[in-house]
Write an enzyme that holds these catalytic residues in place. Structure first.
Site, PDB file in Angstrom:
ATOM      1  N   ASP A  67      45.636 -28.546 -74.598  1.00  0.00           N
ATOM      2  CA  ASP A  67      46.289 -27.550 -75.459  1.00  0.00           C
ATOM      3  C   ASP A  67      47.364 -28.116 -76.382  1.00  0.00           C
ATOM      4  O   ASP A  67      48.168 -27.356 -76.934  1.00  0.00           O
ATOM      5  CB  ASP A  67      46.901 -26.430 -74.602  1.00  0.00           C
ATOM      6  CG  ASP A  67      45.836 -25.539 -73.993  1.00  0.00           C
ATOM      7  OD1 ASP A  67      44.877 -25.210 -74.705  1.00  0.00           O
ATOM      8  OD2 ASP A  67      45.971 -25.193 -72.809  1.00  0.00           O
ATOM      9  N   ASP A 113      37.733 -23.014 -77.534  1.00  0.00           N
ATOM     10  CA  ASP A 113      39.130 -22.986 -77.999  1.00  0.00           C
ATOM     11  C   ASP A 113      39.611 -24.376 -78.438  1.00  0.00           C
ATOM     12  O   ASP A 113      40.489 -24.514 -79.287  1.00  0.00           O
ATOM     13  CB  ASP A 113      40.078 -22.504 -76.904  1.00  0.00           C
ATOM     14  CG  ASP A 113      39.513 -21.428 -75.999  1.00  0.00           C
ATOM     15  OD1 ASP A 113      38.292 -21.380 -75.822  1.00  0.00           O
ATOM     16  OD2 ASP A 113      40.303 -20.647 -75.456  1.00  0.00           O
TER      17      ASP A 113
HETATM   18  N1  GLY Z   1      43.001 -20.701 -75.315  1.00  0.00           N
HETATM   19  C1  GLY Z   1      43.029 -19.647 -74.386  1.00  0.00           C
HETATM   20  C2  GLY Z   1      42.679 -18.310 -74.928  1.00  0.00           C
HETATM   21  O1  GLY Z   1      42.233 -18.150 -76.038  1.00  0.00           O
HETATM   22  O2  GLY Z   1      42.851 -17.365 -74.196  1.00  0.00           O
END
Ligand code: GLY
Length: 395
Positions: free
Chosen positions: A117, A177
């Protein structure tokens, strides 16, 4: 009487020609955002006084209470990013000072290699800070962050590993993501001239394009890889309704991600991918009339399923950028206008409410029974970004 009816009919007839683009009042939307964010700053101080230390950024409301998270949380960079966007809009020192203060809380993540992330955390905060100030210190933080993120790349799979948790479920999971974290890598190559970051980003984008998408260009959420051979072990979901469904925010990350990859590479395959994903989203029979999606396009209880305003905000922002590259530009920017209009008129928190969040009605994880129909910091971040992109397109 007849003349009056005729007069009203003429007004209604012509008001139909006022497009959503003309209806969005960006100045008013930012005034509301500034008021809400001022309130949020006060609320954060209150929580910090009573909560354990180390909590730095707002994430959501939990039972009506403001929930702050530590810098290691994937959402920690969004609030600092919002402060940068407010500063970008109005150039007031007040917002610059707050943006710097909240961004400083995130910097230590630059050496945290336990998650993918990094882009969400560091690029939305420090990245915007560098874009707007050219502070050399921010540049160094971005480069170190890109180096740390690169350690999660496996040349055998060709992708950056997303999660380390739930080892009983996945071996080498990659979630859609993760496309969003590539922006940090592309920027790091621009800053250093070192093409290794760029090559990792391209490898990740190409491998994801091959393995994450169905024939209709909807995306799986999670793809698990064999770290030795690179073979796909399985495909499924974590936050969507089912393994074969189209989780709305996942589609949003895909659209935004491939549009951004096209910005850096000018590879037509990425543009085409982004266009296909956008068309999947916009032409989906379960897309509501106001263009704010349900949390999953295949959620079984539609129309009685929660919406996800965060997905709409990401999609609107992505569509504005895509509209500048695509032959379908007018169609995409028109849909983004309609989304932004809906968010602004139907999904914003009344002034002085929601502890200062801007948008209501997002969904974090319906299957996890977590963050359903609540404000989320990333909804607010991409909403402000979409407003700025709209403003820039008008120029
Ligand atoms: N990256 C986590 C979400 O979109 O919930």
């Amino acid at each position: 009487m007849n003349t009056k009816i005729a007069y009203i009919s003429i007004i209604l007839f012509f008001s139909g020609f006022v497009s959503f683009a003309q209806k969005i009042n960006i100045k008013k939307a930012f005034e509301h955002a500034e008021k809400q964010t001022s309130l949020m700053l006060q609320e954060i101080e209150q929580v910090k006084k009573s909560a354990k230390t180390g909590l730095v950024s707002p994430r959501t409301l939990e039972n009506g209470e403001l929930k702050l998270v530590a810098s290691k949380d994937w959402t920690s960079g969004f609030f600092p990013g919002e402060l940068w966007y407010l500063y970008e809009y109005n150039q007031q020192t007040k917002w610059l000072d707050e943006a710097k203060k909240f961004t400083a809380n995130i910097e230590k993540e630059k050496t945290n290699g336990t998650t993918h992330d990094m882009g969400f955390k560091v690029y939305c905060s420090v990245g915007n800070g560098y874009r707007l100030t050219h502070d050399a210190h921010y540049r160094d933080v971005l480069i170190q962050s890109a180096k740390t993120l690169s350690t999660r790349f496996n040349p055998k799979t060709g992708v950056i590993r997303s999660w380390d948790h739930n080892r009983d479920k996945w071996v080498n999971p990659v979630i859609i993501d993760n496309m969003m974290n590539l922006e940090l890598l592309f920027e790091a190559t621009k800053l250093t001239g070192d093409s290794s970051f760029y090559r990792i980003a391209v490898s990740h984008a190409n491998t994801t394009m091959k393995n994450h998408f169905r024939a209709d260009y909807s995306s799986y959420h999670v793809v698990d890889y064999d770290p030795q051979t690179g073979a796909v072990l399985k495909r499924g979901t974590h936050q969507g309704y089912s393994d074969e469904s189209a989780w709305a925010r996942g589609q949003a990350w895909a659209l935004y991600g491939y549009t951004m990859c096209y910005r850096y590479t000018k590879d037509p395959a990425y543009l085409s991918q982004a266009e296909h994903v956008a068309n999947f989203i916009l032409n989906h029979p379960n897309m509501p009339a106001d263009l704010v999606p349900y949390y999953d396009f295949n959620a079984p209880g539609i129309p009685d399923e929660p919406r996800d305003a965060s997905a709409a905000a990401v999609i609107a922002s992505g569509l504005y950028e895509l509209s500048a590259y695509s032959k379908q530009g007018k169609f995409f920017s028109g849909k983004a206008d309609k989304m932004l209009y809906s968010l602004t008129t139907k999904y914003t928190a009344p002034a002085g409410s929601a502890k200062g969040f801007i948008l209501l009605h997002s969904t974090g994880s319906k299957p996890g029974n977590s963050e359903i129909d609540v404000p989320l910091s990333y909804a607010d971040y991409y909403y402000l970004e979409a407003l700025l992109r709209k403003k820039n397109l008008q120029k």
